[in-house]
Design an enzyme around this catalytic site. Structure first.
Site, PDB file in Angstrom:
ATOM      1  N   ASP A  45       0.786  -1.093  -0.070  1.00 42.10           N
ATOM      2  CA  ASP A  45       0.019   0.068  -0.076  1.00 42.10           C
ATOM      3  C   ASP A  45       0.910   1.071  -0.163  1.00 42.10           C
ATOM      4  O   ASP A  45       1.562   1.398   0.966  1.00 42.10           O
ATOM      5  CB  ASP A  45      -0.910   0.073   1.254  1.00 42.10           C
ATOM      6  CG  ASP A  45      -2.105   1.186   1.147  1.00 42.10           C
ATOM      7  OD1 ASP A  45      -2.853   1.115   0.739  1.00 42.10           O
ATOM      8  OD2 ASP A  45      -1.578   2.254   1.712  1.00 42.10           O
ATOM      9  N   TYR A  50       3.325   9.688  -0.636  1.00 40.84           N
ATOM     10  CA  TYR A  50       4.215   9.421   0.081  1.00 40.84           C
ATOM     11  C   TYR A  50       5.851   9.538  -0.606  1.00 40.84           C
ATOM     12  O   TYR A  50       6.725   9.233   0.250  1.00 40.84           O
ATOM     13  CB  TYR A  50       4.314   7.847   0.171  1.00 40.84           C
ATOM     14  CG  TYR A  50       2.936   7.496   1.158  1.00 40.84           C
ATOM     15  CD1 TYR A  50       2.371   8.115   1.652  1.00 40.84           C
ATOM     16  CD2 TYR A  50       2.400   5.999   1.161  1.00 40.84           C
ATOM     17  CE1 TYR A  50       1.095   7.979   2.358  1.00 40.84           C
ATOM     18  CE2 TYR A  50       1.293   5.557   1.700  1.00 40.84           C
ATOM     19  CZ  TYR A  50       0.573   6.829   2.569  1.00 40.84           C
ATOM     20  OH  TYR A  50      -0.559   6.312   3.031  1.00 40.84           O
ATOM     21  N   LYS A  75      -2.684   5.986  -4.172  1.00 35.09           N
ATOM     22  CA  LYS A  75      -3.835   6.775  -4.073  1.00 35.09           C
ATOM     23  C   LYS A  75      -3.522   8.134  -4.783  1.00 35.09           C
ATOM     24  O   LYS A  75      -2.444   8.633  -4.862  1.00 35.09           O
ATOM     25  CB  LYS A  75      -3.782   7.099  -2.407  1.00 35.09           C
ATOM     26  CG  LYS A  75      -3.793   5.906  -1.714  1.00 35.09           C
ATOM     27  CD  LYS A  75      -4.073   5.946  -0.209  1.00 35.09           C
ATOM     28  CE  LYS A  75      -3.613   4.734   0.598  1.00 35.09           C
ATOM     29  NZ  LYS A  75      -2.257   4.585   0.776  1.00 35.09           N
ATOM     30  N   HIS A 108      -7.659   9.651  -1.888  1.00 37.86           N
ATOM     31  CA  HIS A 108      -6.835   9.471  -0.516  1.00 37.86           C
ATOM     32  C   HIS A 108      -7.654  10.054   0.424  1.00 37.86           C
ATOM     33  O   HIS A 108      -7.650   9.584   1.737  1.00 37.86           O
ATOM     34  CB  HIS A 108      -5.643  10.179  -1.028  1.00 37.86           C
ATOM     35  CG  HIS A 108      -4.572   9.657   0.374  1.00 37.86           C
ATOM     36  ND1 HIS A 108      -3.347   9.662  -0.085  1.00 37.86           N
ATOM     37  CD2 HIS A 108      -4.516   9.350   1.688  1.00 37.86           C
ATOM     38  CE1 HIS A 108      -2.424   9.239   0.942  1.00 37.86           C
ATOM     39  NE2 HIS A 108      -3.316   9.006   2.000  1.00 37.86           N
TER      40      HIS A 108
END
Ligand code: NAD
Length: 273
Positions: A45, A50, A75, A108
């Protein structure tokens, strides 16, 4: 031991236990994801925000694990909205991951200040039809934000929400169950910010000869949640996956349920834009 798979409302299957890479340093992501794949994780994930999709992709490329064994989620970040920008954003993520499709693509956050969330979700529906995302879902859309999504007639396969023993999202559970939307629990261990070892979980851990983290992971699995705890440490990757040789009793499950306190460890979706 083999990780069980769950069947989503679109007929696709998902490994119930995976590995999350929030706050994994982009420079270290390739090594850490390779460690996770070596420890047997097949469900990863990540998210555009990120900043480590490239590292995740590099690990897949090096691992030799075949694509159809992998389950990859990414996401769409909050600053990407509307059909055109959403298409562009997915293209960028796929390129960084080195993939031609993701297994699951999520919005998200619900970003209540944006008036383009529905258009964005309808674009996700197109991604599913085109095979760019095998399954589609949302994240952080609790009972306040899910109804507008459901009105489109495009039902998310999952909703990825903060969920751990002291914050069980009780107000959203009925709506999710009625629509057969699987719960993905993020922050499944309370992000390490809650002292679960010094609650009833610590006592249960002693009696079943497991760690507090393994007991919490087992609680999620028995609840039917999908989860992907994060750790940079290989020994904890192994520990967090070593949860299929014991079972919590109904009494132990109920004792953990009773820790519900409505206490988040992270942001309220109403305040994230
Ligand atoms: P988590 O609950 O998985 O906690 C991670 C922390 O728990 C680690 O940093 C470590 O300190 C500790 N930990 C891990 N294994 C342990 C063990 N065996 N013993 C003791 N401590 C241990 O929190 P998370 O990383 O925030 O959530 C997991 C994943 O969920 C993320 O990596 C990410 O993929 C996803 N996520 C999604 C959202 C979202 O908005 N959709 C937000 C946060 C996280």
């Amino acid at each position: 031991m083999t990780v069980p798979t769950l069947t989503l409302n679109d007929g696709k299957s998902i490994p119930q236990l995976g590995f999350g890479v929030f706050k994994v340093d982009p420079a270290e992501t390739e090594r850490i994801v390779l460690d996770a794949l070596e420890a047997g994780y097949r469900h990863i994930d990540t998210a555009a925000i990120y900043g480590n999709e490239e590292g995740v992709g590099a690990a897949f490329a090096k691992s030799g694990v075949s694509r159809d064994e992998l389950f990859i989620t990414t996401k769409l970040w909050n600053d990407r909205r509307g059909a055109e920008d959403t298409r562009k954003a997915l293209g960028e993520s796929l390129e960084k991951l080195g993939l031609d499709h993701v297994d699951l693509y999520l919005i998200h956050w619900p970003t209540p200040a944006s008036d383009k969330v529905i258009e964005t979700w309808e674009t996700f529906g197109e991604f599913r039809e085109q095979g760019l995302a095998t399954s589609i879902g949302v994240s952080n859309f609790d009972h306040r934000y899910l109804p507008a999504i459901l009105e489109t007639g495009i039902v998310p396969a999952v909703d990825q929400i903060e969920l751990h023993p002291q914050f069980q999202q009780v107000e959203s559970l009925d709506l999710l169950a009625q629509n057969d939307i699987k719960i993905e629990a993020w922050g499944p261990l309370g992000q390490g910010k809650v002292d679960y070892a010094n609650t009833v979980i610590g006592e249960i851990a002693q009696s079943v000869e497991k760690s507090w983290a393994q007991v919490v992971i087992r609680w999620h699995l028995q609840k039917g949640h999908i989860l992907f705890p994060k750790t940079n440490r290989k020994e904890r990757m192994v520990e967090n996956k070593n949860v299929f040789d014991f079972e919590l009793s109904a009494e132990q499950m109920a004792a953990i349920d009773a820790l519900e306190a409505g206490a988040r460890v992270s942001a309220d979706p109403a305040e994230v834009n």
